[in-house]
Design a protein around this motif. Sequence first.
Motif, PDB file in Angstrom:
ATOM      1  N   SER A   1      54.166   4.050  16.412  1.00  0.00           N
ATOM      2  CA  SER A   1      54.850   3.200  17.393  1.00  0.00           C
ATOM      3  C   SER A   1      54.213   1.815  17.493  1.00  0.00           C
ATOM      4  N   ARG A   2      53.209   1.557  16.667  1.00  0.00           N
ATOM      5  CA  ARG A   2      52.523   0.264  16.710  1.00  0.00           C
ATOM      6  C   ARG A   2      53.173  -0.745  15.772  1.00  0.00           C
ATOM      7  N   SER A   3      52.940  -2.008  16.084  1.00  0.00           N
ATOM      8  CA  SER A   3      53.413  -3.071  15.201  1.00  0.00           C
ATOM      9  C   SER A   3      52.485  -3.194  14.004  1.00  0.00           C
ATOM     10  N   MET A   4      52.946  -3.895  12.975  1.00  0.00           N
ATOM     11  CA  MET A   4      52.117  -4.092  11.789  1.00  0.00           C
ATOM     12  C   MET A   4      50.841  -4.865  12.131  1.00  0.00           C
ATOM     13  N   ASP A   5      50.943  -5.844  13.014  1.00  0.00           N
ATOM     14  CA  ASP A   5      49.760  -6.624  13.397  1.00  0.00           C
ATOM     15  C   ASP A   5      48.717  -5.742  14.075  1.00  0.00           C
ATOM     16  N   ASP A   6      49.166  -4.832  14.943  1.00  0.00           N
ATOM     17  CA  ASP A   6      48.235  -3.917  15.614  1.00  0.00           C
ATOM     18  C   ASP A   6      47.579  -2.976  14.614  1.00  0.00           C
ATOM     19  N   LEU A   7      48.361  -2.509  13.657  1.00  0.00           N
ATOM     20  CA  LEU A   7      47.812  -1.607  12.642  1.00  0.00           C
ATOM     21  C   LEU A   7      46.757  -2.307  11.798  1.00  0.00           C
ATOM     22  N   PHE A   8      47.052  -3.546  11.390  1.00  0.00           N
ATOM     23  CA  PHE A   8      46.079  -4.290  10.595  1.00  0.00           C
ATOM     24  C   PHE A   8      44.817  -4.583  11.402  1.00  0.00           C
ATOM     25  N   ALA A   9      44.974  -4.848  12.692  1.00  0.00           N
ATOM     26  CA  ALA A   9      43.806  -5.101  13.547  1.00  0.00           C
ATOM     27  C   ALA A   9      42.917  -3.865  13.606  1.00  0.00           C
ATOM     28  N   PHE A  10      43.545  -2.681  13.660  1.00  0.00           N
ATOM     29  CA  PHE A  10      42.756  -1.445  13.676  1.00  0.00           C
ATOM     30  C   PHE A  10      42.045  -1.243  12.333  1.00  0.00           C
ATOM     31  N   LEU A  11      42.761  -1.459  11.245  1.00  0.00           N
ATOM     32  CA  LEU A  11      42.166  -1.266   9.920  1.00  0.00           C
ATOM     33  C   LEU A  11      41.005  -2.227   9.665  1.00  0.00           C
ATOM     34  N   ASP A  12      41.024  -3.351  10.355  1.00  0.00           N
ATOM     35  CA  ASP A  12      40.011  -4.359  10.082  1.00  0.00           C
ATOM     36  C   ASP A  12      38.710  -4.120  10.810  1.00  0.00           C
ATOM     37  N   GLY A  13      38.651  -3.083  11.627  1.00  0.00           N
ATOM     38  CA  GLY A  13      37.327  -2.657  11.971  1.00  0.00           C
ATOM     39  C   GLY A  13      36.817  -2.523  13.356  1.00  0.00           C
ATOM     40  N   SER A  14      37.562  -2.502  14.434  1.00  0.00           N
ATOM     41  CA  SER A  14      36.923  -2.476  15.742  1.00  0.00           C
ATOM     42  C   SER A  14      36.280  -1.128  16.054  1.00  0.00           C
ATOM     43  N   GLU A  15      36.872  -0.019  15.598  1.00  0.00           N
ATOM     44  CA  GLU A  15      36.370   1.305  15.966  1.00  0.00           C
ATOM     45  C   GLU A  15      35.236   1.791  15.076  1.00  0.00           C
ATOM     46  N   LEU A  16      35.289   1.427  13.801  1.00  0.00           N
ATOM     47  CA  LEU A  16      34.330   1.967  12.840  1.00  0.00           C
ATOM     48  C   LEU A  16      33.553   0.811  12.229  1.00  0.00           C
ATOM     49  N   LYS A  17      32.307   0.665  12.604  1.00  0.00           N
ATOM     50  CA  LYS A  17      31.535  -0.498  12.199  1.00  0.00           C
ATOM     51  C   LYS A  17      30.747  -0.289  10.908  1.00  0.00           C
ATOM     52  N   GLU A  18      30.697   0.917  10.425  1.00  0.00           N
ATOM     53  CA  GLU A  18      29.901   1.182   9.223  1.00  0.00           C
ATOM     54  C   GLU A  18      30.545   0.511   8.021  1.00  0.00           C
ATOM     55  N   ASN A  19      29.857  -0.449   7.464  1.00  0.00           N
ATOM     56  CA  ASN A  19      30.411  -1.186   6.326  1.00  0.00           C
ATOM     57  C   ASN A  19      30.471  -0.335   5.067  1.00  0.00           C
ATOM     58  N   ASP A  20      29.673   0.737   5.023  1.00  0.00           N
ATOM     59  CA  ASP A  20      29.621   1.551   3.814  1.00  0.00           C
ATOM     60  C   ASP A  20      30.819   2.487   3.711  1.00  0.00           C
ATOM     61  N   TYR A  21      31.539   2.693   4.810  1.00  0.00           N
ATOM     62  CA  TYR A  21      32.681   3.599   4.765  1.00  0.00           C
ATOM     63  C   TYR A  21      33.962   2.826   4.538  1.00  0.00           C
ATOM     64  N   PHE A  22      34.786   3.301   3.597  1.00  0.00           N
ATOM     65  CA  PHE A  22      36.078   2.674   3.385  1.00  0.00           C
ATOM     66  C   PHE A  22      37.051   3.669   2.774  1.00  0.00           C
ATOM     67  N   VAL A  23      38.325   3.363   2.888  1.00  0.00           N
ATOM     68  CA  VAL A  23      39.396   4.149   2.269  1.00  0.00           C
ATOM     69  C   VAL A  23      39.843   3.413   1.014  1.00  0.00           C
ATOM     70  N   CYS A  24      39.979   4.140  -0.077  1.00  0.00           N
ATOM     71  CA  CYS A  24      40.405   3.541  -1.347  1.00  0.00           C
ATOM     72  C   CYS A  24      41.918   3.690  -1.502  1.00  0.00           C
ATOM     73  N   VAL A  25      42.572   2.596  -1.826  1.00  0.00           N
ATOM     74  CA  VAL A  25      44.011   2.601  -2.080  1.00  0.00           C
ATOM     75  C   VAL A  25      44.227   2.395  -3.575  1.00  0.00           C
ATOM     76  N   VAL A  26      44.757   3.392  -4.239  1.00  0.00           N
ATOM     77  CA  VAL A  26      45.052   3.314  -5.668  1.00  0.00           C
ATOM     78  C   VAL A  26      46.538   3.018  -5.839  1.00  0.00           C
ATOM     79  N   ILE A  27      46.844   1.901  -6.488  1.00  0.00           N
ATOM     80  CA  ILE A  27      48.245   1.502  -6.666  1.00  0.00           C
ATOM     81  C   ILE A  27      48.582   1.480  -8.150  1.00  0.00           C
ATOM     82  N   HIS A  28      49.423   2.408  -8.555  1.00  0.00           N
ATOM     83  CA  HIS A  28      49.937   2.380  -9.928  1.00  0.00           C
ATOM     84  C   HIS A  28      51.053   1.335  -9.990  1.00  0.00           C
ATOM     85  N   ASN A  29      50.879   0.322 -10.805  1.00  0.00           N
ATOM     86  CA  ASN A  29      51.881  -0.747 -10.956  1.00  0.00           C
ATOM     87  C   ASN A  29      52.109  -1.500  -9.645  1.00  0.00           C
ATOM     88  N   ILE A  30      51.140  -2.307  -9.263  1.00  0.00           N
ATOM     89  CA  ILE A  30      51.287  -3.134  -8.075  1.00  0.00           C
ATOM     90  C   ILE A  30      52.366  -4.204  -8.300  1.00  0.00           C
TER      91      ILE A  30
END
Length: 363
Positions: free
Chosen positions: A156-185
Amino acid sequence: MELNDGEEEEFGFSRNYFLAKDLAASGKKSTHKLSDINLVDEQELRAAASNLEPKHEKEIVSLIDSYKSLYSRWVFMLRCGFGLLMYGFGSKKALLEDFASTALTEYSVVVINGYLQSINIKQVVITLAEILWNQCKSKRKTPSGNLPRAQQPFNSRSMDDLFAFLDGSELKENDYFVCVVIHNIDGPGLRDSETQQHLGRIASCSHIRMIASIDHVNAPLLWDKKMVHTQFNWHWYHVPTFAPYKVEGMFFPLILAHGSSAQTAKTAAIVLQSLTPNAQSVFKILAEYQLSHPDEEGMPIDTLYSTSRERFLVSSQVTLNSHLTEFKDHELVKTRTHSDGQDCFYIPLASEALEKLLSEINQ
């Protein structure tokens, strides 16, 4: 006036050129048309293509295996904040999947098949946000020592809200990340400017790392300087595999083939077989409604939801929406506005093809 050898040769060439033009103008034009070509049935052509004997299989496998020595370097580049962009002739699908399954086991991985005709980019962002949120909950506490606060549902969130969450307020550990694999970007489902802008924003998020492949010669034109160096932050790798584009090619229409209604139904049936039984049953409800109401614009979403709930196929509107998203991503279902202003869903197939499809999935 006499001509030397060079001038005589040039004069002869010019004379022959104009004589040829005169003859062409006076001749009859061909009456053949492109529509006169007798095209092969798509199923027959694909069957013939699948029976072609592959060449240099051992050499291709050996070449792909040789890239495994680069895996540790690729992981290091990801940890340093770079995105990986693989280019070179041949399908890189097997290579990227092997890299993800063997070298990225410490991280969550989301795969996007850019060779599909359409992709729901917002659903991708929602999935990434849910993965990060679950990771945050599994750690029980944030680095600040507080339990993560309750979250508004991501769908139910907007794209801007989703990107704000992905950019880091809740999880500060720089070593943790999610990998996005794109076949044929650079594939048809991701090629438009708006989608590429969203992908650039995804790649620039602090807890996201992107690994992608390109195959189109003009793929770099998809991005401007800012996107390449600031958002994607690509580190380019030339990794030709010379492997055939078997999976990627399945989703492209063949130039030398025509699609019959039977073949269209067969293709749709193959896609439906990859979905859950409940999703297939929801699709059947929509198909049966369309066949019994041929003059209507489609099936209203409220009617589809109530019927699906009565048959215990969905427990909520969210579940139905997830099925509809899958249908739309695979172009099995489309939407249009009913005369009363309500959104309704329809299957873009003729009645004959739709009946054929129902018989295929009921077998």
